[in-house]
Design an enzyme around this catalytic site. Structure first.
Site, short mmCIF file in Angstrom:
data_model
loop_
_atom_site.label_atom_id
_atom_site.label_comp_id
_atom_site.label_asym_id
_atom_site.label_seq_id
_atom_site.Cartn_x
_atom_site.Cartn_y
_atom_site.Cartn_z
N CYS A 1 2.62 13.26 -16.42
CA CYS A 1 1.83 14.28 -17.10
C CYS A 1 0.48 13.69 -17.45
O CYS A 1 0.40 12.67 -18.16
CB CYS A 1 2.55 14.74 -18.37
SG CYS A 1 1.59 15.94 -19.33
N ASP B 1 6.40 4.74 -1.10
CA ASP B 1 7.72 5.30 -0.79
C ASP B 1 8.89 4.67 -1.54
O ASP B 1 10.03 5.07 -1.36
CB ASP B 1 7.98 5.22 0.73
CG ASP B 1 7.76 3.81 1.28
OD1 ASP B 1 8.07 2.82 0.59
OD2 ASP B 1 7.25 3.72 2.42
N CYS C 1 5.72 19.45 -17.35
CA CYS C 1 6.15 18.46 -18.33
C CYS C 1 7.06 19.12 -19.37
O CYS C 1 6.76 20.21 -19.86
CB CYS C 1 4.93 17.84 -19.01
SG CYS C 1 5.32 16.64 -20.30
N GLU D 1 0.07 -4.14 17.26
CA GLU D 1 -1.25 -4.23 17.89
C GLU D 1 -2.17 -5.04 16.98
O GLU D 1 -1.84 -5.33 15.84
CB GLU D 1 -1.84 -2.83 18.13
CG GLU D 1 -0.95 -1.89 18.92
CD GLU D 1 -0.70 -2.36 20.35
OE1 GLU D 1 -1.54 -3.14 20.86
OE2 GLU D 1 0.32 -1.95 20.93
N ASN E 1 2.31 -7.23 13.36
CA ASN E 1 1.81 -5.92 13.75
C ASN E 1 2.01 -5.74 15.25
O ASN E 1 1.85 -6.70 16.01
CB ASN E 1 0.32 -5.78 13.43
CG ASN E 1 0.06 -5.14 12.08
OD1 ASN E 1 0.80 -4.28 11.63
ND2 ASN E 1 -1.03 -5.57 11.43
N HIS F 1 -0.95 1.53 -4.65
CA HIS F 1 -1.32 2.96 -4.65
C HIS F 1 -0.34 3.83 -5.42
O HIS F 1 -0.38 5.05 -5.30
CB HIS F 1 -1.46 3.46 -3.20
CG HIS F 1 -2.56 2.79 -2.46
ND1 HIS F 1 -2.49 2.47 -1.11
CD2 HIS F 1 -3.79 2.37 -2.86
CE1 HIS F 1 -3.61 1.88 -0.73
NE2 HIS F 1 -4.41 1.81 -1.77
N CYS G 1 -0.08 14.10 -21.69
CA CYS G 1 0.61 13.26 -22.69
C CYS G 1 1.04 11.91 -22.14
O CYS G 1 1.46 11.03 -22.90
CB CYS G 1 1.81 13.99 -23.27
SG CYS G 1 3.23 14.14 -22.15
N GLN H 1 0.83 -1.21 0.00
CA GLN H 1 0.00 0.00 0.00
C GLN H 1 0.87 1.26 0.00
O GLN H 1 0.36 2.36 -0.20
CB GLN H 1 -0.88 0.01 1.24
CG GLN H 1 -1.88 -1.13 1.34
CD GLN H 1 -2.55 -1.17 2.69
OE1 GLN H 1 -2.11 -1.85 3.60
NE2 GLN H 1 -3.64 -0.43 2.83
N GLY I 1 2.41 -4.57 8.99
CA GLY I 1 2.22 -3.15 9.20
C GLY I 1 0.99 -2.55 8.54
O GLY I 1 0.98 -1.37 8.22
#
Length: 245
Positions: free
Chosen positions: A127, A104, A148, A216, A214, A119, A130, A101, A188
């Site tokens: 751009c 980075d 661009c 939690e 995880n 994502h 184009c 997800q 995570g």
């Protein structure tokens, strides 16, 4: 915990198709803040700057915040031990794909090759007119908004804004991998974001063993998780690595 680590390592060694599904929690240790939660970015910034409709009408204003969040605030983040273990697992044939997800680019930087970025990726700019794609290092972000080189249109970060669909290739690859998985590592992710959270659920429905890493409990824990390794991603994956390699 040691017994669960050994049991998980055994499952990973026996699996012929394992995927990792990663969320913000794996990158927090690299200095990348999550969007949601107590220390999330949306407590500091207005999410409207990443709404496609608002962006298309106010791109210059939005870029001031986009640069601050994505290219000033955590541009220097590096892969942490959790990312590096996943890359080593892929190299050793113990991991067939990473569905993430996160935007980075840290899985690629760690050395993973089969990465499905659900994502998109903040290190690319696109751009919308184009279709040209630029590496962020090719673009001058001192002068905003970035344009661009072919048609002087404003460039947009090549990750999903609110109101945009999931990239077709990433979507289809992610669910195809989930259907094949014998083991699915959830690392995570809170399970709050759809449709991404359907990927581990699809793996479960297809017969995969779900291993959750995880600190939690998440929305997955009581619903689909078979083994919950409670702790930080780098801590748990480093322990796993000592059993795997």
């Amino acid at each position: 915990m040691d017994l669960l680590i050994k049991e998980t390592a055994k499952l990973l060694k026996e699996s012929d198709f394992t995927i990792a599904f990663t969320g913000a929690g794996i990158s927090v240790e690299s200095g990348v803040p999550p969007f949601r939660g107590e220390h999330g970015l949306w407590n500091k910034y207005n999410p409207e700057v990443l709404d496609l409709g608002y962006y298309l009408e106010n791109a210059e204003e939005c870029w001031v915040y986009i640069r601050e969040i994505f290219y000033d605030f955590f541009a220097d983040a590096k892969p942490n031990p959790a990312h590096l273990v996943l890359a080593k697992m892929e190299e050793a044939g113990l991991l067939q794909a990473v569905v993430t997800q996160n935007i980075d680019n840290l899985h690629y930087e760690a050395g993973n090759k089969e990465v499905y970025e659900f994502h998109g990726n903040s290190k690319k700019l696109k751009c919308l007119k184009c279709g040209s794609v630029y590496d962020v290092n090719e673009v001058d972000l001192e002068s905003l908004p970035p344009l661009c080189k072919k048609d002087s249109e404003i460039l947009k970060p090549d990750f999903i804004f609110f109101g945009e669909g999931i990239p077709h290739e990433a979507y289809s690859n992610s669910f195809a991998a989930a259907e094949r998985a014998k083991v699915c590592l959830i690392i995570g992710s809170t399970g709050e974001v759809t449709p991404a959270s359907y990927v581990p659920r699809t793996a479960k429905q297809s017969g995969a063993t779900i291993i959750e890493i995880n600190p939690e409990e998440s929305m997955f824990t009581s619903q689909i998780t078979d083994i919950h390794l409670k702790g930080k991603a780098s801590e748990i994956l480093t322990k796993l690595a000592s059993e795997l390699f």
